[in-house]
Design an enzyme around this catalytic site. Sequence first.
Site, PDB file in Angstrom:
ATOM      1  N   THR A 270       0.845  -1.196   0.000  1.00 19.10           N
ATOM      2  CA  THR A 270       0.000   0.000   0.000  1.00 19.10           C
ATOM      3  C   THR A 270       0.880   1.246   0.000  1.00 19.10           C
ATOM      4  O   THR A 270       2.062   1.194   0.352  1.00 19.10           O
ATOM      5  CB  THR A 270      -0.907   0.065   1.234  1.00 19.10           C
ATOM      6  OG1 THR A 270      -0.107   0.399   2.392  1.00 19.10           O
ATOM      7  CG2 THR A 270      -1.631  -1.236   1.466  1.00 19.10           C
ATOM      8  N   ASP A 271       0.285   2.362  -0.352  1.00 17.21           N
ATOM      9  CA  ASP A 271       0.967   3.633  -0.157  1.00 17.21           C
ATOM     10  C   ASP A 271       0.905   3.988   1.327  1.00 17.21           C
ATOM     11  O   ASP A 271       0.114   3.420   2.091  1.00 17.21           O
ATOM     12  CB  ASP A 271       0.318   4.722  -1.012  1.00 17.21           C
ATOM     13  CG  ASP A 271       1.298   5.837  -1.375  1.00 17.21           C
ATOM     14  OD1 ASP A 271       2.309   6.010  -0.665  1.00 17.21           O
ATOM     15  OD2 ASP A 271       1.055   6.535  -2.375  1.00 17.21           O
TER      16      ASP A 271
END
Length: 835
Positions: A270-271
């Site tokens: 994920t970011d």
Amino acid sequence: MFRRLLFALVLVLAMGTVPAQAADDFPFRDPGLPLSQRIDDLLGRLTLAEKISWLHQYQPAVPRLGIGSFKTGTEALHGVAWSTDVEAGGAVRTAAGTVFPQAVGLASTWDPALIKRVGAAVGTEARGYHAENPRVWGLQLWAPVVNLLRDPRWGRNEEGYSEDPLLTGAISTAYGSGITGDDPDHLRAAPVLKHFLANNNEVNRTTTNSSLPARVLKEYEEPAFRTAIAAGAATGVMTSYNVVNGRPATVTDLNSGVRTWSTRDLFNVTDAHAPNNLVDSQRYYPDLAQADAATLKAGVDSFTTDDTNSARTITAVTDALAAGLITETDVNTAIRHILSIRFRLGEFDPGGGPYGNITKAVVDSPAHRALNRETAGKATVLLKNSGLLPLTPNRKVAVIGPLGDTLYTDWYGGSLPYRVTALDGIKERATATGTEGVDRVAFKHVASGRYITATGTTDADTVGTALASGVAMGTSDAGTALASGIATGTSDAGMALASGGGATDAGTPEIAAAAQWDLTDWGEGVVTLRNAGNGRYLGWNFAPFITRDDQPNGWFVQQQFKLEPAGDGSFLIRYVGYEVTQPWFWLPETYVQVDPDGKLSVGAKATAARFTKEVVTDGIATAVAAAKAADVAVVVVGSMPFINGREDHDRTSTKLAEGQEALVKAVRAANPKTVVVLQNSYPATIDWLQDHVPAILWTTHAGAETGHALADVLYGDVNPAGRLTQTWHRATATLPPITDYDIIKTGSTYLYYSGSPLYPFGHGLSYTTFGYQGLTVTPQGAGYEISVKVTNTGNRAGDEVVQLYTHQRQSRAKQPIKQLRGFQRVTLAPFSAGL
């Protein structure tokens, strides 16, 4: 009961006499076994709690198995840039190695073979840093960025490659394959593509919806990612912050899409903070357990969130298991993906595998410096040339402009171990003088008659300036205050002022250097103020004003101001850092105030202090004098990467700063032999320059060798062959809203734009000319083989970038005006040389 207890005791004692299997003897450490068997062995030895803990970005060590910690996410967009230190609570550690041209500059080479060499250098330096400190410098690299550059106002334009999916795919594949290396079973480093998917706006970036019709999704957005994944040049993707077609990208199904593009396991992440966004800004799930469960099921393997604190992720995943939202099989699937990359990185091989012997000695090596210079030269684009270039050696040159004798770094780049500016490079070939062409000013407080002054010093490492009122100066805490500014003197660091003594020959007080500020215009009214006494920039961060930094910097850029006329010839000074567009951030009015003790603070406009601006040195007048005294003027203008758009901040305009354009106009009037070097990270609006300046070069911020590379091109040692990777629009062009991703409907990018651009996609000139003959089209399977004869018809060797476009003549659906189908950069000697 007694007998059973006795038996158990004897059994435990007996087991204690059997030697435990050494960690080095576990099957997962045997490189002779198939990868799947090694993964199965290690996976079976991990407890459920250990596996859950590995779902966070910071994967802890497992001492009982002899396994060290593992960290995802070293930034390596155009060189190893930075990472975070778990021992210091996630503090950023910046690399000081080879900083190659920004990504959009790498793509402007149109040279995949070269970019593969660049990727190899980056992967090698990543290994070097890892060898020095593996807890800081992980080998999963978050690069390259393959988001398509469909809108030049995107703040992160510098991070991408092109508005075209084919070119983006070719360059990202080259960069990624260089990073991974050519060993089929091992990885030099593990590149991760950012940011999946349709992520081209920073305004409200976690909540805006990228609405993608099926054709835009399949023909435009997805191919940019699919190419490198399918080629094995990337080991995963990072999901983006935004919403795509109504669903957050964090939970977009990667299993039925991205994972099908590769025959190997991918390790997706994920970011930063994105898992929490699912609950917070996006409000898509009621709690983190449901959000994390959905993220795992969507095909994401690692949660980048809560900095170094993994407790929240562990709790959420544990709760999701208890609630039946996921099973241990879901956890095992993610861990299997993680392990597939950790094994290929050689972590569990003797000696760390084939790349395990690389040391820190490779960082900033002579070979990498030479490659940086070569790449920066090949990335340079000649936009216009009326015969002025290449320059004749030994002519007197005036190097003018705010970027003429400085090099700036950006958020996703490392620091520069050395610097060769444009002025430095030209001085190696000619008699050259330099001036920034910016005004040096002093700000006098209308009410008190005193000047804004950097006062006092701290040690040389922090280089703050002290707070003082009046003319009593000395060393103290960092800050900026009002002082008389008319006296000169020194402290141990040579930066403080003393009262009395300073005067000109005419007997009038001379404004001290510490009260003088170099004012640079970066466009849209934003200026920076650099102190003439210590060379540092004025800034503010919810604390006293300080004059501390070598360049504007930081996640929130603290060194930005606007001068607002008060209507009577005086000015209000407004601090305009923290230009955040997110709904969670609010900043009160930040106009410069003068406190009773003479210190500066910020507050409401109604109580703002008024200042007059006194020009100590007229920047344009100095530039004109330099231009008149030279044979040729080279004006270097452009952007400051931390100001003119970046992560979390889109541009509202692509115009060259008004002050910089005025500088160009004045120099051009003073010396018709004017070359403009435009150094920035995005297509700029420069209609006047195109119409009036005889020669224009474009380059990105290109690292430590920028000056050498520019001189190579200016003097013809390198024949420019860079080509633009984006459409450059005229000032009259109207762009659609930045959040509208339907390029077909809006007529965006060269594919669908029907207007007349200033410079088209693929544009770039040379010092020689090329001719094309004998285009042939031959059916080849389901497609065609197309060939053409290209001849260098000029009088010097050079590179041509051959570009093939097609257009579908008939269709019931709107089709691209033209579409890139292939390209090749070729080096050709003059045809006459073969006669």
